[in-house]
Design an enzyme around this catalytic site. Structure first.
Site, PDB file in Angstrom:
ATOM      1  N   HIS A  21       0.832  -1.210   0.000  1.00 33.71           N
ATOM      2  CA  HIS A  21       0.000   0.000   0.000  1.00 33.71           C
ATOM      3  C   HIS A  21       0.868   1.262   0.000  1.00 33.71           C
ATOM      4  O   HIS A  21       0.682   2.160  -0.834  1.00 33.71           O
ATOM      5  CB  HIS A  21      -0.909  -0.006   1.231  1.00 33.71           C
ATOM      6  CG  HIS A  21      -1.802   1.193   1.329  1.00 33.71           C
ATOM      7  ND1 HIS A  21      -3.099   1.187   0.894  1.00 33.71           N
ATOM      8  CD2 HIS A  21      -1.576   2.438   1.823  1.00 33.71           C
ATOM      9  CE1 HIS A  21      -3.637   2.385   1.096  1.00 33.71           C
ATOM     10  NE2 HIS A  21      -2.728   3.158   1.673  1.00 33.71           N
ATOM     11  N   GLU A  22       1.817   1.306   0.919  1.00 32.45           N
ATOM     12  CA  GLU A  22       2.670   2.492   1.016  1.00 32.45           C
ATOM     13  C   GLU A  22       3.600   2.620  -0.185  1.00 32.45           C
ATOM     14  O   GLU A  22       3.940   3.736  -0.595  1.00 32.45           O
ATOM     15  CB  GLU A  22       3.481   2.454   2.317  1.00 32.45           C
ATOM     16  CG  GLU A  22       2.635   2.432   3.589  1.00 32.45           C
ATOM     17  CD  GLU A  22       1.650   3.589   3.672  1.00 32.45           C
ATOM     18  OE1 GLU A  22       1.918   4.651   3.076  1.00 32.45           O
ATOM     19  OE2 GLU A  22       0.613   3.431   4.330  1.00 32.45           O
ATOM     20  N   HIS A  25       1.935   4.711  -2.843  1.00 34.89           N
ATOM     21  CA  HIS A  25       2.098   6.147  -2.591  1.00 34.89           C
ATOM     22  C   HIS A  25       3.526   6.590  -2.938  1.00 34.89           C
ATOM     23  O   HIS A  25       3.740   7.603  -3.616  1.00 34.89           O
ATOM     24  CB  HIS A  25       1.836   6.461  -1.119  1.00 34.89           C
ATOM     25  CG  HIS A  25       0.423   6.237  -0.679  1.00 34.89           C
ATOM     26  ND1 HIS A  25      -0.663   6.662  -1.407  1.00 34.89           N
ATOM     27  CD2 HIS A  25      -0.084   5.638   0.430  1.00 34.89           C
ATOM     28  CE1 HIS A  25      -1.779   6.338  -0.760  1.00 34.89           C
ATOM     29  NE2 HIS A  25      -1.454   5.713   0.346  1.00 34.89           N
TER      30      HIS A  25
END
Length: 416
Positions: A21-22, A25
């Site tokens: 997920h990170e 980003h």
């Protein structure tokens, strides 16, 4: 050894879900030219930390989340005031590579002076009064500000989150949840390949004393039809037909040792006959693999969204909610049932994490996307202070909810 393996699987699951997920980003922020200061897995005290390039990578104590800290999102470096005495280190081209704000007497090979003018965002220069002379030095775009032993890279305006286009910022936020969707799809696809395609519906085992055993059904029997409904390889159809006929005599056709046989079975008042089913399998074709993956993703998404709907409408009890403790407990149960169950659960949680983060709730990615959409419509951003306050309140509410569900999880464990 089993407990150690299960524990490692639990840790691996959290690490993979948060990291992917990170990374979404992180990668798209870097592509947009945003300075990423920290890539963190977990919250709380640091367990491990190292710096590579511009970014510090940290592993923190609590593994239930993570973050990517981008330049310009929050107040991040100490402001240097006019008249303040600092020291600067220059390279061979007389460009400032480091600005020292304290312990000036201990700095070697530096120039010390009072700041007359400084700009670390646009024009990148510092003007110092050194003795009776005023000197102006250009500042490197990646210069470091040093205070209390901590080095912080300056962030020129073109490296800050807020300076990028709405599209670039939108993508850097959106790709966190998107990476969770992609991970879920890959894991579901892997599951379909591992499971294969059923070719029939077969009796695996029977519950003693239940209608199936009383009717003479045996393990290994292939269920051909029920009440003239051909079953084939459709488990869902079999369960639906049987479950919709409580206390009704049913005519089954089974195949035993290659020979078809008719039997009569009457499900109980709940539409149950006390049989566990399995099936022979073959490898899935390319088309079947895609179809199976789509079915997993679509049915799981509908189920998760239905859960969100009940949460919003208040159609739940406190015992229906679970926090990190409950997730650990359930993950251990799935992990103990083999790799297929474990992969399914990780895929489901990844899909859940992606959908949850897209909710327009303050502090979640969905809320940040809403603010960016408003900016795109208005042609100017929402006041950063107001937006920060909204996210802070949302984060506080999420933490309170986390404490409440964790307390409830612990009580549930004690009672059980």
């Amino acid at each position: 050894m089993g407990s150690i393996e299960t524990g490692l699987k639990i840790v691996l699951m959290f690490f993979v879900l948060v990291t992917i997920h990170e990374w979404g980003h992180f990668y798209f922020a870097k592509r947009a030219g945003i300075l990423v200061r920290e890539f963190a897995i977990g919250f709380g005290p640091k367990l491990f930390s190292y710096k590579k390039g511009e970014t510090r990578y940290t592993l923190r104590l609590l593994p239930f989340g993570g973050y990517v800290r981008m330049a310009g999102e929050d107040p991040e470096i100490v402001q240097i005031q006019d008249g303040q005495t600092i020291a600067v280190k220059l390279n061979k081209d007389n460009q400032v590579t480091k600005l020292y704000l304290d312990q000036l007497d201990q700095r070697a090979n530096v120039i010390q002076g009072a700041v007359q003018q400084i700009d670390l965002e646009k024009d990148l220069f510092v003007k110092l009064e050194v003795g009776d002379e005023q000197v102006r030095y250009p500042v490197q775009p990646d210069a470091l500000m040093v205070t209390r032993g901590v080095e912080t890279q300056i962030a020129p305006l073109d490296r800050q989150f807020g300076s990028k286009t709405v599209g670039q910022r939108f993508l850097s936020i959106l790709m966190g949840p998107v990476m969770n969707f992609l991970l879920a799809a890959v894991l579901f696809l892997t599951l379909v390949i591992m499971q294969g395609v059923p070719t029939n519906v077969k009796v695996d085992k029977l519950e003693p004393g239940r209608p199936s055993e009383k009717a003479g059904l045996m393990a290994g029997d292939v269920i051909v039809s029920v009440n003239q409904e051909t079953i084939g390889d459709n488990r869902e159809k079999f369960m639906k037909v049987v479950g919709s006929s409580p206390n009704q005599k049913m005519n089954w056709v089974i195949q035993r040792s290659g020979v078809e046989k008719k039997i009569e079975i009457t499900p109980d008042e709940n539409g149950k006959v006390g049989v566990y089913i399995t099936g022979d399998k073959r490898s899935a074709s390319f088309g079947e693999t895609l179809k199976g993956t789509y079915n997993y993703v679509s049915t799981s998404t509908v189920g998760i969204l239905d859960g969100f709907k009940k949460l919003v409408l208040g159609q739940f009890k406190m015992d229906d909610l679970g926090g990190p403790v409950r997730i650990v407990q359930v993950t251990g149960e799935f992990a103990s049932h083999g790799s297929e169950s474990y992969i399914y659960w990780v895929a489901l949680l990844s899909l859940y994490l992606g959908l949850f983060n897209l909710l327009p709730f303050p502090a979640l990615d969905g809320s940040r996307l809403v603010f960016l959409a408003i900016e795109a419509v208005r042609g100017k951003p929402v006041d950063p202070n107001r937006e920060s306050m909204v996210h802070f309140i949302g984060f506080a509410m999420l933490m309170l909810l986390m404490v409440a569900v964790t307390y409830n999880d612990i009580l549930r464990l004690i009672k059980s």
